[in-house]
Design a protein around this motif. Structure first.
Motif, PDB file in Angstrom:
ATOM      1  N   HIS A   1       0.784  -1.289  -0.040  1.00  0.00           N
ATOM      2  CA  HIS A   1      -0.085  -0.162  -0.136  1.00  0.00           C
ATOM      3  C   HIS A   1       0.964   1.432  -0.055  1.00  0.00           C
ATOM      4  N   GLY A   2       2.128   1.174   0.845  1.00  0.00           N
ATOM      5  CA  GLY A   2       2.692   2.263   0.628  1.00  0.00           C
ATOM      6  C   GLY A   2       3.281   2.762  -0.610  1.00  0.00           C
ATOM      7  N   ILE A   3       3.970   1.556  -1.276  1.00  0.00           N
ATOM      8  CA  ILE A   3       4.405   1.673  -2.821  1.00  0.00           C
ATOM      9  C   ILE A   3       3.276   2.622  -3.451  1.00  0.00           C
ATOM     10  N   ALA A   4       2.118   1.650  -3.453  1.00  0.00           N
ATOM     11  CA  ALA A   4       0.917   2.007  -4.413  1.00  0.00           C
ATOM     12  C   ALA A   4       0.814   3.646  -4.190  1.00  0.00           C
TER      13      ALA A   4
ATOM     14  N   VAL B   1       8.181  13.456 -15.570  1.00  0.00           N
ATOM     15  CA  VAL B   1       7.794  12.041 -15.143  1.00  0.00           C
ATOM     16  C   VAL B   1       7.829  10.978 -16.018  1.00  0.00           C
ATOM     17  N   GLY B   2       8.485   9.701 -15.889  1.00  0.00           N
ATOM     18  CA  GLY B   2       8.578   8.902 -16.757  1.00  0.00           C
ATOM     19  C   GLY B   2       7.202   8.131 -17.018  1.00  0.00           C
ATOM     20  N   ILE B   3       6.950   7.535 -18.348  1.00  0.00           N
ATOM     21  CA  ILE B   3       5.655   6.999 -18.605  1.00  0.00           C
ATOM     22  C   ILE B   3       5.399   5.847 -17.680  1.00  0.00           C
ATOM     23  N   SER B   4       6.397   5.086 -17.144  1.00  0.00           N
ATOM     24  CA  SER B   4       6.250   4.063 -16.300  1.00  0.00           C
ATOM     25  C   SER B   4       5.701   4.354 -14.959  1.00  0.00           C
ATOM     26  N   VAL B   5       5.775   5.329 -14.634  1.00  0.00           N
ATOM     27  CA  VAL B   5       5.065   6.077 -13.315  1.00  0.00           C
ATOM     28  C   VAL B   5       3.793   6.259 -13.384  1.00  0.00           C
ATOM     29  N   TYR B   6       3.346   6.693 -14.622  1.00  0.00           N
ATOM     30  CA  TYR B   6       1.770   6.985 -14.951  1.00  0.00           C
ATOM     31  C   TYR B   6       1.230   5.774 -15.040  1.00  0.00           C
ATOM     32  N   VAL B   7       1.758   4.788 -15.858  1.00  0.00           N
ATOM     33  CA  VAL B   7       1.256   3.422 -15.898  1.00  0.00           C
ATOM     34  C   VAL B   7       0.845   2.637 -14.537  1.00  0.00           C
ATOM     35  N   LEU B   8       1.935   2.661 -13.779  1.00  0.00           N
ATOM     36  CA  LEU B   8       1.485   2.178 -12.484  1.00  0.00           C
ATOM     37  C   LEU B   8       0.786   2.924 -11.497  1.00  0.00           C
ATOM     38  N   ALA B   9       0.827   4.328 -11.732  1.00  0.00           N
ATOM     39  CA  ALA B   9      -0.215   5.081 -10.952  1.00  0.00           C
ATOM     40  C   ALA B   9      -1.488   4.784 -11.266  1.00  0.00           C
ATOM     41  N   VAL B  10      -1.840   4.665 -12.734  1.00  0.00           N
ATOM     42  CA  VAL B  10      -3.284   4.226 -13.010  1.00  0.00           C
ATOM     43  C   VAL B  10      -3.676   2.832 -12.669  1.00  0.00           C
ATOM     44  N   PHE B  11      -2.767   1.941 -12.644  1.00  0.00           N
ATOM     45  CA  PHE B  11      -2.959   0.643 -12.417  1.00  0.00           C
ATOM     46  C   PHE B  11      -3.640   0.679 -10.979  1.00  0.00           C
ATOM     47  N   PHE B  12      -2.807   1.315  -9.744  1.00  0.00           N
ATOM     48  CA  PHE B  12      -3.031   1.338  -8.595  1.00  0.00           C
ATOM     49  C   PHE B  12      -4.378   1.997  -8.389  1.00  0.00           C
ATOM     50  N   ILE B  13      -4.674   2.840  -8.932  1.00  0.00           N
ATOM     51  CA  ILE B  13      -5.932   3.894  -9.039  1.00  0.00           C
ATOM     52  C   ILE B  13      -7.197   2.971  -9.011  1.00  0.00           C
ATOM     53  N   VAL B  14      -6.994   2.160 -10.438  1.00  0.00           N
ATOM     54  CA  VAL B  14      -8.115   1.292 -10.739  1.00  0.00           C
ATOM     55  C   VAL B  14      -8.089   0.195  -9.672  1.00  0.00           C
ATOM     56  N   LYS B  15      -7.096  -0.378  -9.220  1.00  0.00           N
ATOM     57  CA  LYS B  15      -7.148  -1.327  -8.306  1.00  0.00           C
ATOM     58  C   LYS B  15      -7.880  -0.960  -6.869  1.00  0.00           C
ATOM     59  N   TYR B  16      -7.520   0.140  -6.580  1.00  0.00           N
ATOM     60  CA  TYR B  16      -8.259   0.563  -5.281  1.00  0.00           C
ATOM     61  C   TYR B  16      -9.709   0.960  -5.762  1.00  0.00           C
TER      62      TYR B  16
END
Length: 430
Positions: free
Chosen positions: A389-392, A411-426
């Protein structure tokens, strides 16, 4: 034969220096054979089997690192990830320890693929340095929370969530005493400070009748209760993706940082400041994680304590081989590990927490867009009892703050991809 295989003369070292380096490294990290079984046993795992798995995973990792990569870097189940395994994944999220082992196994497999297909540099460089610092500090604070709870120094409270425990109880007294001893010995640069602190508290606890003595030497316990018990199929669900990512992420950056740090200390870097044979070193680490999960322990990683062996003269893989052989010898000391109460390891956990939290000193506190996500990572890990959770949340906050402050292109594209993934997950899969 040793000269030719490890290229001792080329590294300006001798067999004697390598053996001394190996013994020094082992003494500084041997505490893990006591701490790891104690932590994983609270997840419902057989403590004796975990003890054997810990020794085997460490031995195999060290031998691969020494014989294949020829580096004086030792490996063992990592601190922080073992606490996350027990308190975050099993006790916190409700998964079985078999499923948690499955997640560790899968993270190791992904780590192997990252190493083989040479995308490790892209993964490492894509993550902002401030997030790396925040995550390290968060793991440190998470360990501190676990340590204080194990010693009864902090306890739950229905009104304030946590409060001060009864400091007159033996567990709290021993917990503080262990931390004080370890910190003082570390300041005095005493080799094996952590292990000495654990053993001192254990001896006092036994002498004053607060715990029982189970012996010192015996045949190794059975590995059967944990061997090949990982539930890989059970780890394949949406809720475990962030857990697998957390295991992978922390292991990858832990290992990369340790390799570069120890390499710099020992003069092992090339003229460009890079570590030769990095692929082999990462493969040694990732393979050890897969093997460790198969035997029954959390993620195996490179130990920064290897720097002590390098300072003592270790320069080649022979140092790591010596450490590996000493871990195999440790298999016969299971009764000693069983004699150590959880509060005896609390001081060690708190000491490691101090070391990891020191990364906050490197944060650019003048730039709120960098420091805010750092605090999100650092605070949410202990308060949610989850590294995942802390990482996300740190990725989400970093991407959103940078975007809203007009710095989105940095900001690198990978950070946005991971951020969107975590938002969708939550939003949809909690």
């Amino acid at each position: 034969m040793l000269e030719r295989f490890f290229q001792l003369k080329a590294h300006n070292t001798t067999i004697r220096n390598e053996i001394i380096g190996g013994i020094t490294t082992f003494l500084t990290m041997a505490y893990i054979i006591f701490v790891n079984p104690s932590i994983l046993a609270q997840a419902g795992m057989d403590q004796g089997a975990v003890f054997v798995a810990t020794c085997i995973a460490a031995a195999v990792g060290c031998l691969i690192m020494g014989l294949y990569a020829n580096y004086p870097i030792a490996l063992a189940p990592g601190m922080g990830l073992n606490a996350f395994f027990t308190y975050g994944v099993v006790l916190g999220m409700g998964y079985t320890w078999e499923q948690a082992l499955g997640a560790v196994f899968l993270s190791g497999c992904v780590f192997i693929l990252i190493s083989v297909f040479k995308i490790r540099e892209w993964v490492i460089n894509a993550i902002p340095s401030s997030l790396k610092l925040g995550i390290a500090a968060g793991i440190g604070l998470f360990l501190a929370m676990v340590a204080l709870q194990n010693a009864g120094i902090i306890v739950k409270n229905p009104a304030t969530l946590v409060t001060l425990g009864d400091l007159s109880k033996p567990a709290a007294i021993y917990g503080f005493l262990g931390f004080f001893i370890i910190s003082a010995l570390s300041y005095l640069r005493v080799t094996g400070a952590v292990m000495i602190g654990i053993l001192c508290v254990t001896v006092l606890s036994i002498v004053f009748g607060n715990s029982e003595f189970a012996g010192v030497i015996s045949t190794p316990p059975s590995i059967a209760p944990t061997f090949l018990q990982m539930d890989v199929k059970g780890a394949f669900n949406i809720g475990m993706i962030s857990v697998i990512f957390a295991f992978l992420f922390v292991d990858l950056f832990d290992t990369s940082g340790t390799l570069l740090g120890v390499g710099q200390r020992g003069g092992l870097l090339d003229k460009d400041g890079k570590l030769p044979r990095l692929k082999k070193a990462l493969l040694a680490d990732s393979t050890a994680t897969v093997i460790g999960a198969s035997f029954g322990t959390s993620s195996t990683t490179s130990y920064i304590e290897s720097a002590s062996g390098v300072a003592a003269g270790g320069r080649t893989g022979l140092t790591a081989v010596v450490v590996g052989l000493l871990f195999l010898l440790s298999l016969f000391f299971s009764p000693l590990a069983a004699s150590i109460p959880s509060y005896a390891t609390a001081g060690a956990l708190l000491y490691v927490a101090v070391l990891m939290t020191s990364s906050l000193a490197k944060v650019d506190w003048e730039d709120i867009s960098e420091s805010a996500p750092v605090l999100i990572a650092a605070f949410t890990m202990p308060l949610t009892y989850s590294i995942a959770h802390g990482i996300a949340l740190s990725f989400i906050s970093y991407a959103v703050i940078k975007l809203l402050s007009g710095q989105g292109k940095q900001v690198g594209i990978s950070v946005y991809v991971l951020a969107v993934f975590f938002i969708v997950k939550y939003l949809f899969f909690t």
